[in-house]
Write a protein that holds these residues in place. Structure first.
Motif, mmCIF file in Angstrom:
data_model
loop_
_atom_site.group_PDB
_atom_site.id
_atom_site.type_symbol
_atom_site.label_atom_id
_atom_site.label_comp_id
_atom_site.label_asym_id
_atom_site.label_seq_id
_atom_site.Cartn_x
_atom_site.Cartn_y
_atom_site.Cartn_z
ATOM 1 N N SER A 90 -2.479 -9.155 -3.028
ATOM 2 C CA SER A 90 -2.523 -8.011 -2.981
ATOM 3 C C SER A 90 -3.588 -8.196 -4.852
ATOM 4 N N ASN A 91 -2.555 -7.811 -5.504
ATOM 5 C CA ASN A 91 -2.950 -7.906 -7.447
ATOM 6 C C ASN A 91 -4.135 -8.519 -7.091
ATOM 7 N N TYR A 92 -4.348 -10.225 -6.906
ATOM 8 C CA TYR A 92 -4.900 -10.741 -7.317
ATOM 9 C C TYR A 92 -6.472 -10.099 -6.434
ATOM 10 N N LEU A 93 -6.863 -9.513 -5.283
ATOM 11 C CA LEU A 93 -7.992 -9.263 -4.719
ATOM 12 C C LEU A 93 -8.040 -7.641 -5.639
ATOM 13 N N GLU A 94 -7.709 -7.084 -5.389
ATOM 14 C CA GLU A 94 -7.354 -5.709 -6.669
ATOM 15 C C GLU A 94 -8.271 -6.211 -7.911
ATOM 16 N N ASN A 95 -7.629 -7.262 -8.604
ATOM 17 C CA ASN A 95 -8.258 -7.756 -9.917
ATOM 18 C C ASN A 95 -10.007 -7.838 -9.271
ATOM 19 N N LYS A 96 -10.374 -8.617 -8.685
ATOM 20 C CA LYS A 96 -11.877 -9.224 -8.061
ATOM 21 C C LYS A 96 -12.301 -8.338 -7.335
ATOM 22 N N GLY A 97 -11.945 -6.622 -7.544
ATOM 23 C CA GLY A 97 -12.491 -5.774 -6.841
ATOM 24 C C GLY A 97 -12.547 -6.226 -5.590
ATOM 25 N N TYR A 98 -12.161 -6.561 -4.849
ATOM 26 C CA TYR A 98 -11.954 -6.391 -2.877
ATOM 27 C C TYR A 98 -10.765 -5.465 -2.034
ATOM 28 N N VAL A 99 -9.938 -4.997 -3.137
ATOM 29 C CA VAL A 99 -9.542 -3.927 -2.798
ATOM 30 C C VAL A 99 -9.504 -2.977 -3.821
ATOM 31 N N ASN A 100 -8.264 -1.623 -3.144
ATOM 32 C CA ASN A 100 -8.364 -0.524 -3.645
ATOM 33 C C ASN A 100 -6.835 -0.241 -4.788
ATOM 34 N N GLU A 101 -6.412 0.626 -5.864
ATOM 35 C CA GLU A 101 -5.303 0.485 -5.914
ATOM 36 C C GLU A 101 -4.273 1.130 -5.033
ATOM 37 N N VAL A 122 1.618 -12.762 8.614
ATOM 38 C CA VAL A 122 -0.191 -12.123 8.441
ATOM 39 C C VAL A 122 -0.283 -10.698 8.066
ATOM 40 N N PRO A 123 0.433 -10.185 6.610
ATOM 41 C CA PRO A 123 -0.302 -9.067 6.398
ATOM 42 C C PRO A 123 -0.921 -7.976 6.445
ATOM 43 N N HIS A 124 -1.461 -6.696 6.442
ATOM 44 C CA HIS A 124 -2.963 -5.648 6.098
ATOM 45 C C HIS A 124 -2.378 -4.515 6.103
ATOM 46 N N SER A 125 -3.490 -4.175 5.535
ATOM 47 C CA SER A 125 -3.621 -2.594 5.261
ATOM 48 C C SER A 125 -5.277 -1.569 6.084
ATOM 49 N N GLU A 126 -5.020 -0.727 6.143
ATOM 50 C CA GLU A 126 -5.861 -0.014 6.995
ATOM 51 C C GLU A 126 -7.011 -1.015 5.929
ATOM 52 N N ARG A 127 -8.096 -0.227 6.906
ATOM 53 C CA ARG A 127 -9.274 -0.601 6.464
ATOM 54 C C ARG A 127 -9.998 0.471 5.099
ATOM 55 N N GLU A 128 -9.322 1.540 5.256
ATOM 56 C CA GLU A 128 -9.929 2.461 3.788
ATOM 57 C C GLU A 128 -8.921 1.604 2.586
ATOM 58 N N ASN A 129 -8.299 0.996 2.620
ATOM 59 C CA ASN A 129 -7.992 0.982 1.302
ATOM 60 C C ASN A 129 -8.582 -1.156 0.840
ATOM 61 N N VAL A 130 -9.724 -1.119 1.377
ATOM 62 C CA VAL A 130 -10.162 -2.124 1.219
ATOM 63 C C VAL A 130 -12.021 -2.520 0.777
ATOM 64 N N ILE A 131 -12.293 -2.475 0.035
ATOM 65 C CA ILE A 131 -13.547 -1.918 -0.532
ATOM 66 C C ILE A 131 -14.546 -3.049 -0.040
ATOM 67 N N GLU A 132 -14.203 -4.188 -0.629
ATOM 68 C CA GLU A 132 -14.862 -5.817 0.382
ATOM 69 C C GLU A 132 -14.025 -6.851 0.945
ATOM 70 N N VAL A 138 -1.755 -2.198 -1.908
ATOM 71 C CA VAL A 138 -1.060 -3.213 -1.959
ATOM 72 C C VAL A 138 0.382 -2.474 -1.437
ATOM 73 N N ASN A 139 0.534 -0.681 -2.283
ATOM 74 C CA ASN A 139 1.649 -0.866 -1.842
ATOM 75 C C ASN A 139 1.281 0.109 -0.241
ATOM 76 N N ALA A 140 -0.289 0.130 0.676
ATOM 77 C CA ALA A 140 -0.382 0.946 1.780
ATOM 78 C C ALA A 140 0.396 -0.735 2.302
ATOM 79 N N THR A 141 0.136 -1.844 2.232
ATOM 80 C CA THR A 141 0.410 -3.076 3.285
ATOM 81 C C THR A 141 1.690 -3.475 3.043
ATOM 82 N N ILE A 142 2.713 -3.034 1.852
ATOM 83 C CA ILE A 142 3.792 -2.507 1.592
ATOM 84 C C ILE A 142 4.726 -1.945 3.275
#
Length: 157
Positions: free
Chosen positions: A29-40, A66-76, A43-47
């Protein structure tokens, strides 16, 4: 190498020194957040979601998750495969009280593109074959694992 196909980013990570499922989810999640794909919040929503709805699958010779989170936390949208050098415990999808050792994590950060179910079907169809999963988990290089991920699991040529 262009890792974006049809507006979805794909990548794979080799993960060392990961001890828990929370660490694995944070790492990707931090990898994706640093690239701008997910919001801050991703990570917590997915956990949190993983604790309520576990995603571990008891495949052989090593489990997958196959963990995942809700769509509102996804930027791209993005789909990331992480291979763990040392397996970690996840709870089983069909029995949250049972634990399995997971060696491959597929993190889905999607907004609804092809739905999580299509990705899950491709991942499970590939990984339920023991020889396929051995080939992936014991790949000789990151490039080899990435090629398997893209061509054999996700079916991109």
């Amino acid at each position: 190498m262009n890792n974006t196909i049809d507006g979805i980013y794909y990548d794979m990570l080799i993960m060392d020194n990961i001890k828990t499922k929370e660490d694995a989810i944070k790492y990707i999640s931090n990898y994706l957040e640093n690239k701008g794909y997910v919001n801050e919040q991703y990570v917590n929503a997915t956990i949190k979601r993983e604790h309520v709805y576990p995603t571990g699958l008891a495949t052989k010779p090593i489990g997958i998750a196959v963990p995942h989170s809700e769509r509102e936390n996804v930027i791209e949208p993005a789909v990331i495969m992480g291979i763990l050098k040392k397996p970690i415990e996840f709870c089983k999808m069909e029995d949250s009280k049972s634990k399995i050792n997971v060696g491959v994590v597929f993190l889905l950060a999607l907004k609804g593109e092809n739905s999580h179910l299509n990705y899950l079907r491709n991942i499970v169809n590939y990984c339920k074959d023991e020889e396929n999963l051995k080939k992936l988990y014991y790949a000789e290089s990151k490039d080899e694992a990435y090629k398997i991920f893209m061509s054999q699991i996700l079916k991109f040529d």
